[in-house]
Enzyme design. Structure first.
Site, PDB file in Angstrom:
ATOM      1  N   GLU A 250      -4.707   1.418  -2.872  1.00  0.00           N
ATOM      2  CA  GLU A 250      -4.184   2.704  -3.373  1.00  0.00           C
ATOM      3  C   GLU A 250      -3.347   2.524  -4.641  1.00  0.00           C
ATOM      4  O   GLU A 250      -2.415   3.287  -4.905  1.00  0.00           O
ATOM      5  CB  GLU A 250      -3.350   3.431  -2.295  1.00  0.00           C
TER       6      GLU A 250
ATOM      7  N   GLN B 258       9.425 -16.651   9.395  1.00  0.00           N
ATOM      8  CA  GLN B 258      10.421 -17.726   9.273  1.00  0.00           C
ATOM      9  C   GLN B 258      11.342 -17.757  10.492  1.00  0.00           C
ATOM     10  O   GLN B 258      11.688 -18.834  10.998  1.00  0.00           O
ATOM     11  CB  GLN B 258      11.238 -17.533   7.998  1.00  0.00           C
TER      12      GLN B 258
ATOM     13  N   GLY C 161     -15.615   6.620  -2.204  1.00  0.00           N
ATOM     14  CA  GLY C 161     -16.080   5.476  -2.985  1.00  0.00           C
ATOM     15  C   GLY C 161     -15.591   5.536  -4.409  1.00  0.00           C
ATOM     16  O   GLY C 161     -16.188   6.233  -5.249  1.00  0.00           O
ATOM     17  N   LEU C 162     -14.535   4.812  -4.712  1.00  0.00           N
ATOM     18  CA  LEU C 162     -13.949   4.777  -6.058  1.00  0.00           C
ATOM     19  C   LEU C 162     -14.061   3.388  -6.679  1.00  0.00           C
ATOM     20  O   LEU C 162     -14.646   3.211  -7.746  1.00  0.00           O
ATOM     21  CB  LEU C 162     -12.483   5.218  -5.998  1.00  0.00           C
ATOM     22  N   THR C 163     -13.505   2.374  -6.004  1.00  0.00           N
ATOM     23  CA  THR C 163     -13.443   1.027  -6.557  1.00  0.00           C
ATOM     24  C   THR C 163     -14.835   0.424  -6.725  1.00  0.00           C
ATOM     25  O   THR C 163     -15.718   0.624  -5.885  1.00  0.00           O
ATOM     26  CB  THR C 163     -12.595   0.120  -5.649  1.00  0.00           C
TER      27      THR C 163
ATOM     28  N   ARG D 291      15.802 -16.518  21.510  1.00  0.00           N
ATOM     29  CA  ARG D 291      15.426 -17.907  21.256  1.00  0.00           C
ATOM     30  C   ARG D 291      16.684 -18.754  21.155  1.00  0.00           C
ATOM     31  O   ARG D 291      17.558 -18.502  20.321  1.00  0.00           O
ATOM     32  CB  ARG D 291      14.624 -18.002  19.955  1.00  0.00           C
TER      33      ARG D 291
ATOM     34  N   SER E 147       0.928  -2.863  -7.050  1.00  0.00           N
ATOM     35  CA  SER E 147       2.348  -2.735  -7.398  1.00  0.00           C
ATOM     36  C   SER E 147       2.533  -2.659  -8.911  1.00  0.00           C
ATOM     37  O   SER E 147       3.405  -1.938  -9.409  1.00  0.00           O
ATOM     38  CB  SER E 147       3.133  -3.920  -6.829  1.00  0.00           C
TER      39      SER E 147
ATOM     40  N   GLY F 151     -11.452  -1.565 -10.838  1.00  0.00           N
ATOM     41  CA  GLY F 151     -10.465  -1.463  -9.775  1.00  0.00           C
ATOM     42  C   GLY F 151      -9.321  -0.588 -10.247  1.00  0.00           C
ATOM     43  O   GLY F 151      -9.377   0.643 -10.187  1.00  0.00           O
TER      44      GLY F 151
END
Length: 392
Positions: free
Chosen positions: A373, A346, A124-126, A271, A376, A131
């Site tokens: 974790e 796509q 339990g961190l966040t 396809r 970015s 955050g």
């Protein structure tokens, strides 16, 4: 210099691949649709030795290397990201802090069941207000009459509310340092502790068959000896834990990207449109060629980071080297996983937007890889500071 994994790694990969194909693949669409956590898989993975891959033999594990854990996570993630994160969090966030920082008594109490898959542990961190800025932790623990009394809340905690969850390691403010900053410690809170409330499971965009809850602590009391490591070492402990976790998430992202590449490539071969396979068109073929290159690069970054982690355990690499490699691998592969899901969707066209095809699930699952974790943006911050840049 060799870029090949060892034979025992490939043997493990084959075992996990067969397990995922037999026990997960036939059911994952239903589990995902119903947001079902398949608890029965945990002891099955325990029987395969997956939770004990990096645990020394003296504690019931295989005494293996970190690279083996990444191979297992990657192969689970190739079939189902939720199964992959259950293993990743179960080892990296559940077992690892106890194994690394726990006393002999704590290890003897908790590790046997965790290694065998009879139980799960969480970290339990966040928090709702903490955050990426984990140092802003507001959960507090006060030592009263030989017990830690915890008050606060945690958010988005994996493996924290299952029928198998035995303990959650929680970061909390236990005082103030000499410089005026918060003293943060890690405290183990067993499931079922009075005042420890597991909130209703989240309704998530992806990872629907993994377990994720918010946690509340309302005067929860645990004995003083449930402190993990030294008082005030919690910040250092979770930073080290996150380094390992970022490599594991990189392996999970690699599995997702590989799956999307393989699904899209096969669809492009079979396809038919305008009288020929759609893979004949450069507009389809070239993005897949780029993706194949990115997947290969992600593989090299991931397993270099794992290799450095194993060398660190042998005293042949520094924590700084592991930290840098982990951030690079996590940043790159999480981006590739998201790109791979977009390209695959796509290529599938309208079919890719339908839940009956797995690319839709991989698309939903991929986004969290750029967040969990360490986002970015946090990885870029770590790497920029490593370059000596005065970035804030």
């Amino acid at each position: 210099m060799t870029f090949a994994l060892a034979e025992h790694h490939e043997d493990l990969r084959a075992v996990v691949r067969d397990f995922a194909a037999a026990e997960i693949a036939p059911h994952i669409a239903k589990w995902d649709e119903t947001h079902h956590f398949p608890a029965h898989l945990v002891p099955m993975m325990g029987e395969l030795g997956l939770f004990g891959l990096v645990v020394p033999e003296e504690h019931g594990g295989a005494g293996g290397d970190f690279t083996s854990l990444c191979v297992a996570i990657e192969e689970l993630g190739y079939v189902d990201q939720s199964a992959g994160i259950t293993l990743s969090a179960g080892v990296g966030l559940g077992i690892n802090p106890i194994l690394t920082f726990g006393t002999d008594e704590q290890k003897q109490r908790w590790l046997p069941d965790l290694v065998e898959g009879r139980a799960l542990a969480a970290f339990g961190l966040t928090e709702p207000e903490a955050g990426s800025d984990a140092g802003a932790t507001r959960t507090r623990a006060e030592l009263v009459d030989g017990e830690w009394v915890l008050d606060g809340a945690k958010s988005y905690i994996t493996n924290s509310g299952t029928e198998l969850t035995s303990v959650v390691t929680v970061t909390a403010r236990t005082g103030t340092r000499e410089d005026g900053g918060p003293e943060i410690s890690a405290i183990m809170v067993p499931a079922g502790t009075d005042g420890f409330v597991v909130e209703q499971a989240y309704r998530k965009l992806g990872w629907n068959s993994s377990d994720t809850h918010g946690l509340a602590f309302k005067g929860a009391r645990v004995p003083e000896d449930h402190l993990l490591g030294a008082r005030g070492d919690g910040f250092r402990q979770f930073l080290a834990t996150l380094d390992d976790g970022r490599i594991a998430i990189s392996a999970l992202a690699l599995g997702s990207a590989r799956a999307c590449l393989d699904l899209a490539t096969e669809y492009a071969r079979t396809r038919v449109a305008f009288g020929a396979p759609i893979g004949r068109n450069q507009g389809v073929a070239f993005p897949l060629a780029d993706l194949a290159t990115d997947v290969e690069a992600g593989h090299l970054l991931t397993y270099k980071a794992a290799w450095l982690k194993d060398r660190q355990a042998e005293g042949r690499a520094t924590r700084a080297q592991v930290k840098e490699a982990a951030s690079k691998a996590k940043l790159f592969t999480s981006t590739v996983a998201m790109d791979a899901a977009r390209v695959a969707t796509q290529v599938f066209g309208g079919a890719g937007f339908m839940e009956e095809y797995p690319v839709a699930r991989f698309y939903r699952d991929a986004k969290i890889l750029e967040i969990g974790e360490g986002t970015s943006e946090v990885q870029k911050l770590v790497l920029a500071r490593g370059l000596g840049l005065p970035v804030a």
